[in-house]
Design a protein around this motif. Structure first.
Motif, PDB file in Angstrom:
ATOM      1  N   SER A   1       2.181  -5.959  -1.873  1.00 30.84           N
ATOM      2  CA  SER A   1       0.902  -5.742  -2.542  1.00 30.84           C
ATOM      3  C   SER A   1       0.530  -4.268  -2.615  1.00 30.84           C
ATOM      4  O   SER A   1       1.060  -3.423  -1.887  1.00 30.84           O
ATOM      5  CB  SER A   1      -0.198  -6.511  -1.811  1.00 30.84           C
ATOM      6  OG  SER A   1      -0.395  -5.985  -0.506  1.00 30.84           O
ATOM      7  N   ASN A   2      -0.424  -3.988  -3.555  1.00 27.91           N
ATOM      8  CA  ASN A   2      -1.021  -2.657  -3.678  1.00 27.91           C
ATOM      9  C   ASN A   2       0.040  -1.584  -3.915  1.00 27.91           C
ATOM     10  O   ASN A   2       0.098  -0.574  -3.231  1.00 27.91           O
ATOM     11  CB  ASN A   2      -1.854  -2.331  -2.436  1.00 27.91           C
ATOM     12  CG  ASN A   2      -2.856  -1.218  -2.692  1.00 27.91           C
ATOM     13  OD1 ASN A   2      -3.165  -0.900  -3.839  1.00 27.91           O
ATOM     14  ND2 ASN A   2      -3.342  -0.607  -1.636  1.00 27.91           N
TER      15      ASN A   2
ATOM     16  N   ASP B   1      -2.441  -6.794  -6.585  1.00 28.07           N
ATOM     17  CA  ASP B   1      -2.728  -5.397  -6.890  1.00 28.07           C
ATOM     18  C   ASP B   1      -1.487  -4.620  -7.310  1.00 28.07           C
ATOM     19  O   ASP B   1      -1.163  -3.566  -6.757  1.00 28.07           O
ATOM     20  CB  ASP B   1      -3.406  -4.727  -5.694  1.00 28.07           C
ATOM     21  CG  ASP B   1      -4.756  -5.344  -5.376  1.00 28.07           C
ATOM     22  OD1 ASP B   1      -5.699  -5.095  -6.131  1.00 28.07           O
ATOM     23  OD2 ASP B   1      -4.840  -6.092  -4.383  1.00 28.07           O
TER      24      ASP B   1
ATOM     25  N   SER C   1       0.819  -1.220   0.000  1.00 28.11           N
ATOM     26  CA  SER C   1       0.000   0.000   0.000  1.00 28.11           C
ATOM     27  C   SER C   1       0.851   1.267   0.000  1.00 28.11           C
ATOM     28  O   SER C   1       0.682   2.164   0.812  1.00 28.11           O
ATOM     29  CB  SER C   1      -0.962  -0.013   1.202  1.00 28.11           C
ATOM     30  OG  SER C   1      -1.831  -1.118   1.133  1.00 28.11           O
TER      31      SER C   1
END
Length: 911
Positions: free
Chosen positions: A756-757, A781, A733
């Protein structure tokens, strides 16, 4: 066992000056020493200090003025360093030399000391000497006391140099490795006046030759503990046949097994028998009843399983009522608590951590000499009343924990004793703090944790002792305000009131201790009370999980000795005050889950001893500073998740070679992942096993292990790194771009990797399959493309995989771990195919595995979609089954002889 050495620090004769030559010798000795704390400041040639007989540690003969005793054993906390000078040999009238508890940095004992022919007492213990033990020490023919214990000497090949020490009465060689000296007993046996022999932790050989008994050699004290000796060792044979006059015998921390030998009872002189930490079984031999002089018996930490009643009977018999101290804790002793009135001299009874049950008899209250009682960790039940303490007038220590006993004392009960230590843990004390504690004026240790106490502390000021104390009232339901006292006794104290319902302001007197834990309460005010205190001795402060609010007080310069500061889960806001930079000893700083803001201040560079830094869930912003990787070389856990940091991830973080947890998730970090992550050598499994982050400080050997909230498979868990040693990188993130660097494959100790992200592109590096310890991998992601590396199938520990919402393509790898992952782990990658996805890969007519409907746990055949399980298949299978059945069974029905043979065959199989 040291003999009296006269006035170590005083003066022989105030009117008699020391000899000039000896004064100069002492100055030369001082020149080789490093005295960091000015212990030898009196050793000076200044006017008025010329008389060396008045110097610290020097004692002179009253008549001639010669130096006869030299004591440099000054402080185990503040030792002298350097080396021991060979000029000691010039103090020819020296009879006693003590240099124990110093740090001579593995240097050798000067050989010239062997010329001190008058030396009778020589103590080299715990002085960090090294190299070989000088064999010239054998020239000290007048020596009576020799202690070489707890140093770092090389393994001696022999002990022949001991033979000439014919006057030696006390010999201690603890921790000297004697594994190569098979004739040690022959040498010792030729020391005619030897009465005390301590060979603890010496790696003594189990089998050795036993010399002819020398009747003039009669040991009083023998300690052979911690040598891994076994029941087949020659030691027991020698002991039972040659040392029947021993008074004190230590054989603890060895590997003796089986029943306790009856032969111990042959040693009628025994007063002290230490057999704890072995593997003895059963009980105490009946023959022990004849050991009329036995006063102290320690059998703790064995595998004894006899009924306690039998043990007591075998100890008492008809004669032995002399037992004063009995240690039986941590065994498997069963049965009820017997009547101990036969042990009229009993002072110490240690029965903790056994399997005793039933009630504790009121006859215990008749043990009028009992001083220390430990009975915790047994499933006792019933009631403890005033009768159990009726005549325990000498009781000083009472430990009891983890049982179902109910304590029933009248509100006006006045005990006949004055306790020093009270340890009631996980007991049923009733609703309130014990009122009878108001009568106790001498206790300094009070632990009533987890004992169902429902009371208010506001009017219970009497609970705090009037001397330096340890107090633990945690895990109860104590409410109200902490009384505002002006106790001088709180200096240096330890207070744990955590996990209660305390509220209001924290009074300043509690900050005067060394350890303060007020976490998990409802306390709301801090500022004035903290700044009113001034205590550089405070080492541990935990105020987490309260309702403290406002800006953090700016008076931390008053607590420069603080090592652990935990303020997480409160409502603090604003910037970190500059005085936090004064915490130069800080090792743990946990400010997580507050509302702190601003950039990371540069004064945190002063906190160079940081090991654990948690700033999660705040409003910090700005760049992650480069000095964070330079100024904190010992950092193990760095948690900055859920803030507003932006900019590139500084490559200087790669300098944190001890790092085991790196959590920068939920920020706005841009740029690529640094290739230098392969410098984080603590994340390499084989070369650098995980190490728990613990802190110890010099009060009652207290230690603390850090814990934090840690993301695991998308959920938060409280993590204590002495239980689960986690190695993790979480950069999720953020706005990271570029490729996943192949250098990350070097970190084969990683357990969790979450990227991720982000905006990562390119292929997943095949080197990721080298992360053999990996259990969690989340790359979801992103904008990753290409095939899933087949090397991932080599990670047999992988149990959580998330690759969804990328641009991955091709066949999903085949492997035992991949067969356990569900389809949602790959969703959002339309070009992937193969199990567990419903999409077949090109050229395949069927899936590689039967499809498992993992959403409801049912395994379903796919009917028409399978292309194989058709109506024709079922018809063919039915015809085949019928033909096969009648082909065998029909023949048996029509042929009687075949039936008989088949029956016999099946009957034989059954037999």
């Amino acid at each position: 066992m040291k003999p009296a050495l006269g006035n170590y620090w005083g003066v022989g004769n105030a009117n008699l000056n020391c000899k000039e030559r000896e004064r100069q010798t002492l100055i030369k000795i001082k020149e080789d020493l490093i005295d960091d704390h000015d212990h030898l400041s009196s050793w000076s040639t200044e006017v008025g200090r010329e008389d060396c007989c008045k110097w610290r540690g020097v004692h002179c003969n009253n008549h001639a003025g010669h130096v006869t005793q030299l004591n440099l054993s000054i402080s185990d906390v503040e030792p002298l360093r350097g080396k021991l000078s060979p000029f000691l040999s010039e103090l020819q009238y020296l009879t006693s030399l003590d240099v124990s508890y110093n740090d001579f940095n593995h240097t050798q004992i000067p050989k010239s000391i062997a010329s001190l022919s008058n030396l009778r007492h020589l103590d080299f213990s715990r002085a960090n000497f090294g190299r070989n033990i000088p064999f010239q020490l054998g020239n000290l023919s007048s020596l009576q006391y020799l202690d070489l214990g707890w140093n770092n000497f090389n393994e001696p090949e022999n002990l022949e140099w001991l033979r000439p020490l014919s006057s030696l009465s006390v010999l201690c060689m603890t921790s000297v490795n004697l594994s190569k000296v098979n004739n040690w007993l022959h040498v010792v046996n030729q020391l005619p006046y030897l009465t005390v022999l301590v060979l603890r932790t010496c790696s003594l050989p189990n089998i050795f030759s036993i010399p002819h008994v020398n009747s003039s050699n009669s040991l009083d004290v023998l300690n052979l503990s911690d040598n891994n000796l076994t029941s087949s060792s020659s030691v027991l044979e020698w002991l039972f046949n040659s040392n029947t006059s021993v008074v004190g015998l230590g054989l603890s921390h060895n590997q003796f097994q089986g029943l306790i030998p009856d032969a111990f009872s042959k040693i009628h002189s025994l007063e002290l028998l230490i057999l704890n930490d072995n593997e003895f079984e059963g009980g105490i031999p009946k023959s022990f009843s004849g050991m009329c002089n036995l006063k102290i018996l320690s059998l703790s930490n064995n595998n004894l399983s006899e009924l306690l009643l039998g043990i007591v009977h075998n100890l008492t018999g008809s004669a032995n009522h002399s037992i004063e101290e009995l240690y039986l804790h941590n065994n498997h002793i069963m049965g009820s608590f017997p009547d101990l009135t036969a042990f009229s001299s009993l002072r110490v009874l240690f029965l903790s951590a056994n399997r005793l049950s039933g009630t504790i008899p009121e006859s215990l209250g008749k043990q009028s000499n009992l001083e220390r009682l430990y009975v915790g960790g047994n499933p006792f039940e019933g009631v403890i009343s005033e009768a159990h303490f009726s005549k325990l007038t000498k009781l000083k220590v009472f430990h009891i924990y983890n049982n179902s006993l109910v304590f029933n004392f009248s509100s006006n009960w006045v005990p006949p004793f004055q306790l020093e230590q009270l340890y009631f843990v996980s007991c049923q004390l009733g609703f309130g703090l014990p009122k009878w504690l108001q009568t106790q004026k001498s206790y300094y240790w009070l632990d009533l944790s987890n004992s169902t106490i429902l009371d208010t502390l506001s009017n219970s000021y009497w609970i705090f002792p009037n001397q330096k104390f340890y107090m633990n009232l945690s895990d109860n339901q104590i409410s109200g305000h902490i009384p505002n006292l002006s106790l001088e006794s709180s200096f240096g104290s330890i207070i744990d009131l955590s996990s209660n319902e305390l509220e209001g302001e924290i009074p300043s007197f509690v900050f005067r201790g060394v350890h303060l834990d007020l976490s998990k309460n409802m306390l709301s005010k801090l500022a004035f009370s903290l700044c009113a205190a001034n205590n550089n001795s405070l080492r541990f402060l935990d105020l987490s999980n309260n309702r403290l609010s406002g800006e953090l007080p700016d008076c931390w310069m008053h607590f420069e000795g603080l090592k652990i500061l935990k303020l997480e889960n409160n409502n603090f806001h604003g910037k970190i005050p500059s005085s936090v930079g004064s915490l130069i000893e800080i090792e743990t700083l946990d400010l997580g889950n507050n509302n702190f803001s601003g950039e990371l201040p540069s004064f945190l560079k002063n906190c160079s001893k940081l090991i654990f830094l948690n700033l999660r869930n705040n409003s910090f912003s700005g760049l992650i500073p480069m000095w964070l990787g330079r100024s904190h070389p010992n950092l193990v856990d760095l948690i900055l998740r859920s803030n507003h940091f932006y900019g590139r991830m500084p490559p200087h973080l790669c300098h944190l070679t001890y790092l085991q947890i790196l959590d920068l998730a939920l920020n706005k970090i841009t740029g690529s992942i640094p290739k230098c992550l392969n410098n984080l050598i603590s994340l390499m499994d084989k070369k650098n096993p995980s190490v728990a982050i613990s802190h110890s400080y010099e009060v009652l050997s207290l230690s603390y292990v850090d814990h934090t909230i840690w993301m695991w498979k998308g959920r938060e868990y409280e993590y204590r790194n002495n239980h689960v040693l986690v190695k993790s990188i979480d950069l999720s993130s953020n706005k990271l771009n570029g490729v996943i660097p192949k250098e990350i494959g070097v970190l084969d100790g990683l357990i969790s990797l979450n990227l991720s992200n982000n905006l990562l592109t390119g292929k997943i590096t095949s080197d990721i399959g080298l992360l053999y310890s990996l259990e969690v991998l989340d790359l979801s992601d992103n904008k990753l493309c290409g095939e899933i590396p087949s090397t991932l199938a080599l990670i047999d520990r992988l149990n959580f995989l998330n690759l969804r919402n990328n641009n991955l393509s091709g066949r999903i790898p085949i492997g035992p771990q991949f067969n356990t992952f569900i389809a949602s782990a790959y969703e959002g990658n339309p070009n992937l195919c193969g199990f567990p996805l419903p999409k077949n890969c090109l050229g395949e007519e069927t899936p590689q595995n039967p499809t498992v409907n993992r959403s409801n746990g049912d395994i379903s055949m796919q009917g028409e979609e399978d292309g194989f399980i058709t109506l024709g298949f079922y018809v063919s299978a039915t015809i085949g089954f019928v033909a096969s059945f009648w082909g065998v069974c029909g023949t048996l029905l029509l042929n009687w002889s075949w039936q008989l043979s088949n029956f016999k065959f099946l009957n034989n199989i059954r037999d």
